[in-house]
Motif scaffolding. Structure first.
Motif, short mmCIF file in Angstrom:
data_model
loop_
_atom_site.label_atom_id
_atom_site.label_comp_id
_atom_site.label_asym_id
_atom_site.label_seq_id
_atom_site.Cartn_x
_atom_site.Cartn_y
_atom_site.Cartn_z
N LEU A 72 0.83 -1.20 0.00
CA LEU A 72 0.00 0.00 0.00
C LEU A 72 0.86 1.25 0.00
O LEU A 72 0.63 2.18 -0.80
N TYR A 73 1.85 1.30 0.89
CA TYR A 73 2.64 2.53 1.02
C TYR A 73 3.54 2.76 -0.18
O TYR A 73 3.77 3.91 -0.58
N VAL A 74 4.03 1.69 -0.78
CA VAL A 74 4.76 1.85 -2.04
C VAL A 74 3.82 2.37 -3.11
O VAL A 74 4.17 3.28 -3.88
N GLY A 75 2.60 1.81 -3.15
CA GLY A 75 1.61 2.26 -4.13
C GLY A 75 1.25 3.73 -3.94
O GLY A 75 1.10 4.48 -4.92
N VAL A 76 1.11 4.17 -2.69
CA VAL A 76 0.82 5.58 -2.43
C VAL A 76 1.98 6.45 -2.91
O VAL A 76 1.77 7.50 -3.54
N GLY A 77 3.20 6.02 -2.61
CA GLY A 77 4.36 6.78 -3.05
C GLY A 77 4.41 6.90 -4.56
O GLY A 77 4.70 7.98 -5.10
N LEU A 78 4.12 5.80 -5.27
CA LEU A 78 4.10 5.84 -6.74
C LEU A 78 2.99 6.76 -7.24
O LEU A 78 3.16 7.49 -8.22
#
Length: 740
Positions: free
Chosen positions: A496-502
């Motif tokens: 999730l947090y990688v996805g938010v960063g992207l």
């Protein structure tokens, strides 16, 4: 039979489910307790909601309720309180478990047992579930162990929802935390006090006679000396049976527990075989006993046989099930055993607790294992258990339990144990305490070094908070995924947090990763899924797929409501995103309602997770602009600018901020004041680009044709136009309408 082994046997009956008998004089533990008087009174008080038995230890409160259970045809659900039930969420979940003894539908009972962190929602669901049940009795035993107002409020919520013919019975040593005055005034309370539970002269004679004592008038003298206290009468009778020359004038009982404990030590343990005495003392650290657990604690291999032997001899070992596999000690007996162990072997306690902790953890009871680990002084083991169990604890709203453990361990120790540091930080995140979150993050970065097993979790924590901006979230998240076990439940959170960063850096890989996260989180975490769906909604809005965006946002909101996540401030973002999609669709009233809900959910959050706060304030600003609340939007814009400074590497957030500035400038009049359209006018404006007539618009808005026409004319005047077509063009220019 050992005479001392019969102490209080009449007051410690076997535990069982509701019986079908109609008589109060049911044989329990091989003896007959003369409680007909009390059972008849209870049977005559079925119209009241609450029964309270309040008296010191040794007044046979539990036995009286057990006899009532045997004599009543209704199902009885039992909850035996423990100190840990001062956590209201744990108490509520325990009550849900107890309701399985009623006629509740098994599928409904299973749904109630699902994790719900919102205690109010859980109680609301329980209340709805029990309304349709056949009459039952809920027994709250040892209620004096409940000391928190929140725990008593849980019980009162259940009492308020009781169906007709059902009752709650409370057995306690002290005044219960219920509104007794209110219940009494309504005629909903039936009370037994110490005087009611004390044995009558005739009952005292009967008990002494069952100890094979024919004392004549002397029995009355002992009754007077003991003041009807059942425990004292037993002890007096036993003293006489064991050959002493005890006379009524030398038998001194003041109704206090101290006398009982001293008698147990002097007359009971000293005459017991050493093997049995040691077994009892070593297992007295346990709230509940079974054969395997006692084997682990004592090093024996025959504990179940020992427990059954002691229970068969009525040695104050109380079976908790009819299969005689679970037991507990009588409260006074356990207190004495623990006191005696401290005198005989003061260094034994930590090792016993440690072995209990390991067995309980291995058998899935992490919560009790944690209590024993803390009692053993092994705080690193306790930290491992807390960190392992934290997701489930938070998902069930058991923050009070976590806080109790942290208080017992102390911040100084927590700051030196990596697993506890991580757990403490995530606790602060869950509760929306930004200042504490960043403090404990700094502690984690100082104490958690590369060679520790939880090193990957440190990067997961950093990805969650985002101290190094959007790119840092991506880097920390990917590092965490590499270091953590592939089977770690935190892997989904990291995605999730990688996805938010992207997403924040406008990387095209965000879409697929967030979709994958939403799918996986359905089986792992409702919190993660709700946040992932909200991010997908924002992505679809960016790509012009407003209907799909609204579907994602609605699914996120539904997951929050279904799972009782409103208690978590992080879920405020879900409602703000839903508000934005509703505003884009012209549903201004729905958008305003969602914004209000978001404010309530996020109330009290200050300096929260960096990316979350930036998205939240910008989405709120965009929504306010779309629903025509320009003054509020201007106020939010200042907060948005401050939030953006904490995520300087996000082109998406920077673009949103510029768009908000531009839209606010567009809606300003020549005097610099924003054009203030009412909600009704803005709602009407959304229909003007359509082919609908004023009559048709009025039908859809449940307004008259004249009202719609009046609102349209007001719009023309405020926008400085003369026709419907011009109003549409100006609305689009100002950003109040979306056009192609």
């Amino acid at each position: 039979m050992n005479l001392a082994g019969r102490i209080l046997s009449l007051m410690t009956p076997m535990t069982g489910t509701a019986g079908n008998g109609s008589r109060a004089d049911v044989r329990v533990g091989g003896s007959l307790l003369p409680r007909n008087r009390l059972i008849e009174a209870l049977n005559g008080a079925k119209s009241v909601r609450v029964v309270v038995l309040e008296a010191p230890a040794g007044y046979s409160k539990t036995t009286t309720l057990r006899l009532w259970d045997d004599a009543d045809t209704r199902p009885f659900a039992w909850v035996r309180c423990e100190p840990r039930y001062n956590d209201p969420a744990l108490l509520a979940n325990t009550l849900v478990g107890a309701l399985g003894e009623t006629d509740i539908d098994p599928e409904l009972h299973e749904s109630l047992a699902s994790p719900v962190p919102d205690l109010n929602l859980l109680l609301e669901r329980v209340s709805e579930a029990i309304l349709g049940l056949d009459p039952f009795v809920l027994v709250i035993d040892d209620a004096h162990l409940l000391e928190s107002d929140a725990a008593w409020q849980v019980l009162y919520s259940i009492i308020s929802a009781l169906p007709e013919g059902s009752q709650v019975a409370v057995a306690t040593r002290v005044h219960p935390g219920l509104p007794l005055g209110r219940l009494r005034a309504r005629g909903e309370l039936f009370e037994f006090g110490m005087n009611d539970l004390a044995l009558t002269r005739g009952e005292s004679r009967e008990l002494l006679a069952r100890l094979d004592l024919d004392l004549g008038e002397r029995a009355d003298e002992i009754h007077e000396k003991a003041e009807g206290w059942p425990a004292a009468l037993y002890l007096a009778g036993l003293a006489i049976r064991q050959g002493s020359d005890a006379r009524p004038e030398t038998v001194k009982f003041d109704g206090g527990d101290r006398v009982v404990v001293e008698y147990f030590r002097d007359e009971f343990i000293q005459d017991m075989p050493e093997e049995e005495a040691r077994f009892l003392m070593e297992t007295s650290i346990l709230e509940e006993l079974n054969g395997s657990l006692c084997d682990a604690v004592t090093g024996r291999k025959d504990s179940l046989a020992m427990l059954n032997k002691l229970a068969a001899e009525n040695t104050l070992v109380v079976p908790l099930d009819r299969g005689r596999e679970r037991f507990r000690y009588h409260h006074l007996f356990r207190e004495m055993l623990r006191s005696e162990m401290r005198l005989r072997d003061p260094d034994a306690k930590p090792g016993l607790h440690h072995r209990a902790a390991e067995w309980l953890a291995a058998n899935g009871d992490i919560s009790r294992a944690t209590d024993h680990a803390i009692s053993s002084g092994d705080f690193e083991l306790a930290g491992a258990y807390i960190w392992l169990d934290l997701p489930d604890l938070l998902s069930r709203g058991r923050v009070a339990t976590v806080d109790r453990w942290f208080q017992a361990i102390g911040d100084d120790r927590i700051a030196r144990i990596p697993a506890l540091i991580l757990a403490r930080t995530h606790r602060e995140i869950a509760m929306g305490r930004g200042d504490e979150t960043f403090y404990w993050l700094s502690v984690a970065e100082r104490e958690i070094v590369e060679d520790l097993p939880v090193y990957g979790d440190l990067f997961s924590l950093r990805a969650t908070i985002g101290p190094d901006g959007a790119a840092g979230m991506v880097g920390d998240g990917r590092r965490a995924a590499e270091l953590m076990s592939p089977t770690s439940p935190f892997q989904t959170a990291v995605k999730l947090y990688v996805g938010v960063g992207l997403f924040l850096t406008e990387n095209e890989g965000a879409w697929e990763l967030l979709r994958e996260t939403a799918r996986e989180a359905a089986m792992v975490s409702a919190i993660i899924q709700a946040l992932a769906l909200s991010q997908l909604a924002l992505l679809d809005m960016e790509n012009g797929r407003i209907d799909s965006a609204h579907d994602y946002a609605t699914r996120a909101r539904d997951q929050v409501e279904r799972s009782g996540l409103r208690i978590l401030g992080a879920m405020s973002l879900v409602y703000v995103v839903l508000a934005l999609t509703n505003a884009e669709l012209g549903r201004t009233e729905a958008a305003a309602a969602d914004l209000e809900t978001a404010s309530k959910v996020g109330e009290g959050i200050v300096d929260y997770i960096i990316w979350h706060e930036a998205e939240l304030v910008l989405c709120r600003t965009r929504t306010l602009l779309r629903v025509g609340q320009f003054d509020q939007a201007e106020q939010e814009l200042g907060r948005a600018e401050a939030a953006i400074e904490r995520v300087p590497d996000s082109p998406r957030l920077s673009r949103w901020l510029e768009e908000c500035r531009d839209e606010l400038e567009k809606v300003r009049g020549s005097d610099g004041a924003p054009i203030n359209l009412t909600k009704a006018e803005l709602r009407t404006l959304q229909f003007l680009p359509s082919h609908h007539s004023f009559r048709s618009i009025g039908e859809q808005l449940y307004l008259s044709q004249n009202t719609v026409k009046t609102q349209a004319n007001s719009l023309y005047r405020k926008l400085g136009v003369n026709s419907r077509a011009e109003a549409v063009m100006e609305g689009r220019r100002l950003g109040l309408l979306k056009g192609e």
